[in-house]
Design an enzyme around this catalytic site. Sequence first.
Site, PDB file in Angstrom:
ATOM      1  N   HIS A 193      -9.149   1.383   5.322  1.00 29.37           N
ATOM      2  CA  HIS A 193      -8.309   1.177   5.750  1.00 29.37           C
ATOM      3  C   HIS A 193      -8.143   2.522   7.017  1.00 29.37           C
ATOM      4  O   HIS A 193      -8.918   3.451   7.202  1.00 29.37           O
ATOM      5  CB  HIS A 193      -7.146   2.070   4.895  1.00 29.37           C
ATOM      6  N   GLU A 245      -4.943  -4.935  10.925  1.00 27.04           N
ATOM      7  CA  GLU A 245      -3.841  -3.332  10.894  1.00 27.04           C
ATOM      8  C   GLU A 245      -4.231  -2.613  12.248  1.00 27.04           C
ATOM      9  O   GLU A 245      -5.052  -2.309  12.182  1.00 27.04           O
ATOM     10  CB  GLU A 245      -3.881  -2.783  10.073  1.00 27.04           C
ATOM     11  N   GLY A 255       2.730   2.169  10.617  1.00 24.67           N
ATOM     12  CA  GLY A 255       3.525   3.494  10.476  1.00 24.67           C
ATOM     13  C   GLY A 255       4.726   4.352  12.183  1.00 24.67           C
ATOM     14  O   GLY A 255       4.716   4.667  12.056  1.00 24.67           O
ATOM     15  N   GLU A 309      -6.536   4.924   7.771  1.00 26.81           N
ATOM     16  CA  GLU A 309      -6.407   5.768   8.003  1.00 26.81           C
ATOM     17  C   GLU A 309      -7.412   7.172   7.159  1.00 26.81           C
ATOM     18  O   GLU A 309      -8.183   8.537   7.352  1.00 26.81           O
ATOM     19  CB  GLU A 309      -5.042   6.289   7.071  1.00 26.81           C
ATOM     20  N   SER A 326       3.861  -1.719  10.170  1.00 26.70           N
ATOM     21  CA  SER A 326       5.485  -2.206  10.774  1.00 26.70           C
ATOM     22  C   SER A 326       5.666  -3.377   9.809  1.00 26.70           C
ATOM     23  O   SER A 326       6.801  -4.520  10.704  1.00 26.70           O
ATOM     24  CB  SER A 326       5.290  -1.733  11.834  1.00 26.70           C
ATOM     25  N   ASN A 349       0.993  -0.712  -0.186  1.00 29.81           N
ATOM     26  CA  ASN A 349      -0.008  -0.156  -0.350  1.00 29.81           C
ATOM     27  C   ASN A 349       0.587   1.326   0.198  1.00 29.81           C
ATOM     28  O   ASN A 349       1.716   1.498   0.898  1.00 29.81           O
ATOM     29  CB  ASN A 349      -0.759   0.177   1.174  1.00 29.81           C
ATOM     30  N   TRP A 350       0.789   2.095  -1.212  1.00 33.61           N
ATOM     31  CA  TRP A 350       2.239   3.418  -0.970  1.00 33.61           C
ATOM     32  C   TRP A 350       1.362   4.413  -1.020  1.00 33.61           C
ATOM     33  O   TRP A 350       1.925   5.363  -1.006  1.00 33.61           O
ATOM     34  CB  TRP A 350       2.033   3.130  -2.823  1.00 33.61           C
ATOM     35  N   LYS A 351       0.280   3.908  -0.569  1.00 37.29           N
ATOM     36  CA  LYS A 351      -0.683   5.118   0.972  1.00 37.29           C
ATOM     37  C   LYS A 351      -0.444   6.385  -0.654  1.00 37.29           C
ATOM     38  O   LYS A 351      -0.318   6.611  -2.345  1.00 37.29           O
ATOM     39  CB  LYS A 351      -0.039   5.510   1.660  1.00 37.29           C
TER      40      LYS A 351
HETATM   41  P1  13P Z   1       3.193   0.840   7.435  1.00 39.76           P
HETATM   42  O1  13P Z   1       3.891  -0.815   7.277  1.00 39.76           O
HETATM   43  O2  13P Z   1       3.797   1.643   7.046  1.00 39.76           O
HETATM   44  O3  13P Z   1       3.135   0.345   8.750  1.00 39.76           O
HETATM   45  O4  13P Z   1       1.641   0.510   6.781  1.00 39.76           O
HETATM   46  C1  13P Z   1       0.732  -0.854   7.522  1.00 39.76           C
HETATM   47  C2  13P Z   1      -0.552   0.138   6.725  1.00 39.76           C
HETATM   48  O5  13P Z   1      -1.021   0.837   6.905  1.00 39.76           O
HETATM   49  C3  13P Z   1      -0.975  -0.899   5.041  1.00 39.76           C
HETATM   50  O6  13P Z   1      -1.790  -0.761   4.696  1.00 39.76           O
END
Ligand code: 13P
Length: 256
Positions: A100, A172, A178, A102, A218, A10-12
């Site tokens: 997600h 998650e 993160g 976020e 993470s 997931n490149w966000k």
């Molecule tokens: P990280 O791997 O940066 O913690 O992010 C996880 C995530 O939100 C994947 O969707």
Amino acid sequence: MPRKPLMAGNWKMNKTIAEAVVLSQDISNNFERDWLDAADVLVCPPYVDLKPVKTVFEFDKLDIAIGAQNVYWEESGAYTGEISIPMLSEIGCTYCIVGHSERRTLFGETNEDVNRKVDALTKAHINPIVCVGESTAVRESGKTREFVCAQVEAAFAGIEPEEARGSVVAYEPLWAIGTGRTATPEQAQEVCASIRATLADLFGADFADETRVLYGGSMNPGNVEMLLAQPDIDGGLVGGASLQATSFIQLVKACL
Ligand code: 13P
């Protein structure tokens, strides 16, 4: 039949088109095609990068899937700023991340929104990756499993098992995203097993048996093996470590 692992990046909101092309070429150049016999690999870049990234993989005849990070459930119309499922289908997206944390926390996405997206995606044969996970406060209250399983039930409410087939659930925990603070393999396994039990309640044991449950938060080359060794963890949904070809490829190789 054992479940085929899925490693998803997931490149966000990272990578311009130029940067996305460089990263996908870097992944492609260091990728061995037969890895895909043992694991499915997916990248979910920002919308504007989907077509360029797809083009790179197609040019190299590499069957890495592409997916979106979000979608709107209506087919077309006056929904300024939104992207529809037919638009994703045309580009060749086979997966779409939904709910997600976020999007839930920063953009107010609700369980009902997630359900409408899952419903529309499954009808269009794009596999939703339904994200669920608890906050620190929920974990400390001892209600993690209850909370996460309720999110799973809400996401799939009213959806027929034949439609839901191919869906993926990603656990998650918010406190692990993160932060560099990964859930222990035992913590992750416990919740992923509960998610699978919920899927069995909803759609039957066979469905639960064949549905992939991912861990995200993470995940990195240092902890991936321990996490994937858990019986109910079938891959990863990876943020930070998917933004560099070397670390993403290490994660893919851990699935083999
Ligand atoms: P990280 O791997 O940066 O913690 O992010 C996880 C995530 O939100 C994947 O969707």
